[in-house]
Design a protein around this motif. Structure first.
Motif, mmCIF file in Angstrom:
data_model
loop_
_atom_site.group_PDB
_atom_site.id
_atom_site.type_symbol
_atom_site.label_atom_id
_atom_site.label_comp_id
_atom_site.label_asym_id
_atom_site.label_seq_id
_atom_site.Cartn_x
_atom_site.Cartn_y
_atom_site.Cartn_z
ATOM 1 N N CYS A 1 0.836 -1.213 0.000
ATOM 2 C CA CYS A 1 0.000 0.000 0.000
ATOM 3 C C CYS A 1 0.863 1.253 0.000
ATOM 4 O O CYS A 1 0.541 2.240 -0.663
ATOM 5 C CB CYS A 1 -0.945 -0.004 1.204
ATOM 6 N N ARG A 2 1.950 1.207 0.715
ATOM 7 C CA ARG A 2 2.860 2.358 0.798
ATOM 8 C C ARG A 2 3.488 2.674 -0.557
ATOM 9 O O ARG A 2 3.826 3.807 -0.843
ATOM 10 C CB ARG A 2 3.931 2.079 1.855
ATOM 11 N N GLN A 3 3.640 1.682 -1.423
ATOM 12 C CA GLN A 3 4.173 1.937 -2.766
ATOM 13 C C GLN A 3 3.253 2.846 -3.573
ATOM 14 O O GLN A 3 3.710 3.565 -4.445
ATOM 15 C CB GLN A 3 4.367 0.628 -3.530
ATOM 16 N N TYR A 4 1.980 2.806 -3.277
ATOM 17 C CA TYR A 4 1.004 3.578 -4.029
ATOM 18 C C TYR A 4 0.572 4.856 -3.314
ATOM 19 O O TYR A 4 0.172 5.821 -3.943
ATOM 20 C CB TYR A 4 -0.237 2.721 -4.322
ATOM 21 N N ILE A 5 0.628 4.832 -1.991
ATOM 22 C CA ILE A 5 0.115 5.950 -1.192
ATOM 23 C C ILE A 5 1.244 6.475 -0.310
ATOM 24 O O ILE A 5 1.780 5.743 0.522
ATOM 25 C CB ILE A 5 -1.089 5.493 -0.338
ATOM 26 N N LYS A 6 1.576 7.766 -0.486
ATOM 27 C CA LYS A 6 2.701 8.384 0.232
ATOM 28 C C LYS A 6 2.532 8.375 1.740
ATOM 29 O O LYS A 6 3.435 8.010 2.469
ATOM 30 C CB LYS A 6 2.821 9.859 -0.195
ATOM 31 N N ASP A 7 1.411 8.830 2.201
ATOM 32 C CA ASP A 7 1.156 9.011 3.622
ATOM 33 C C ASP A 7 0.967 7.653 4.305
ATOM 34 O O ASP A 7 0.059 6.892 3.956
ATOM 35 C CB ASP A 7 -0.094 9.885 3.799
ATOM 36 N N ILE A 8 1.806 7.357 5.276
ATOM 37 C CA ILE A 8 1.797 6.050 5.927
ATOM 38 C C ILE A 8 0.477 5.771 6.637
ATOM 39 O O ILE A 8 -0.024 4.645 6.620
ATOM 40 C CB ILE A 8 3.008 5.874 6.893
ATOM 41 N N GLN A 9 -0.137 6.799 7.259
ATOM 42 C CA GLN A 9 -1.416 6.587 7.939
ATOM 43 C C GLN A 9 -2.525 6.261 6.939
ATOM 44 O O GLN A 9 -3.352 5.382 7.186
ATOM 45 C CB GLN A 9 -1.815 7.810 8.786
ATOM 46 N N LEU A 10 -2.534 6.975 5.799
ATOM 47 C CA LEU A 10 -3.532 6.674 4.772
ATOM 48 C C LEU A 10 -3.290 5.296 4.175
ATOM 49 O O LEU A 10 -4.239 4.552 3.915
ATOM 50 C CB LEU A 10 -3.507 7.742 3.675
#
Length: 185
Positions: free
Chosen positions: A40-49
């Motif tokens: 998920c982090r590969q696609y979404i910058k914000d770690i919480q999101l």
């Protein structure tokens, strides 16, 4: 023998999780959450999101667990759910648009004489526009073909190739900038 037993054990845990056994679901979550957060982090910058999207995707995994047919790996099935949820999230939040164009794919010299950390590489990928980043990740990291990417995203195959070529060009420029900074430091 152990490999067969481990596989049988996973199938038993999946069968229990299908029946809404919370301990089995927790076991699956604990085993796969770290890897899936990374996806998920590969696609979404914000770690919480990214973590929120991962949790939402795990809910979908558990709701649809009965549909897993033991064709291919269980981890791969979960990973695909994560990727689809990330793409859906980005579409809703960012309203990503893929620009249709006819630029050809050019070869980019991939040689570099400096080493980058994983954080540096992720930062470079994060700096790409969302459409480029999605296609870059799907093609390079996940190994999908442009035809598959086009089908997943509802775009033309040529658009996928073009967006990938643009992403590579941007990354090459960023790497050259970093190389020059390294040279003159």
């Amino acid at each position: 023998m152990k490999v067969i037993n481990l596989h049988q054990e996973e199938n038993e845990i999946i069968a229990l999780a299908v029946k809404n056994n919370r301990q089995a679901q927790q076991c699956i979550y604990s085993k796969y959450a770290p890897k899936m957060l990374s996806v998920c982090r590969q696609y979404i910058k914000d770690i919480q999101l990214a973590e929120d999207v991962m949790i939402t995707a795990f809910m979908k995994v558990f709701v649809n667990l009965g549909r897993f047919e033991n064709k291919g790996s269980f981890e791969g099935w979960i990973r695909r759910t994560m990727i689809n949820e990330c793409i859906s999230f980005i579409r809703v939040q960012k309203k990503v648009h893929f620009i249709e164009d006819t630029f050809g794919c050019e070869e980019v010299d991939s040689e570099t004489d400096i080493q980058f950390s994983i954080e540096d590489i992720q930062s470079l990928i994060d700096s790409l526009p969302d459409g480029y980043k999605i296609i870059f990740n799907l093609f390079v990291i996940e190994g999908y073909k442009h035809k598959e990417i086009a089908s997943m995203l509802g775009i033309n195959e040529g658009t996928s190739k073009s967006q990938f070529a643009h992403a590579r060009r941007i990354l090459k420029n960023q790497i050259n900038i970093l190389k020059n900074k390294e040279k003159y430091s």
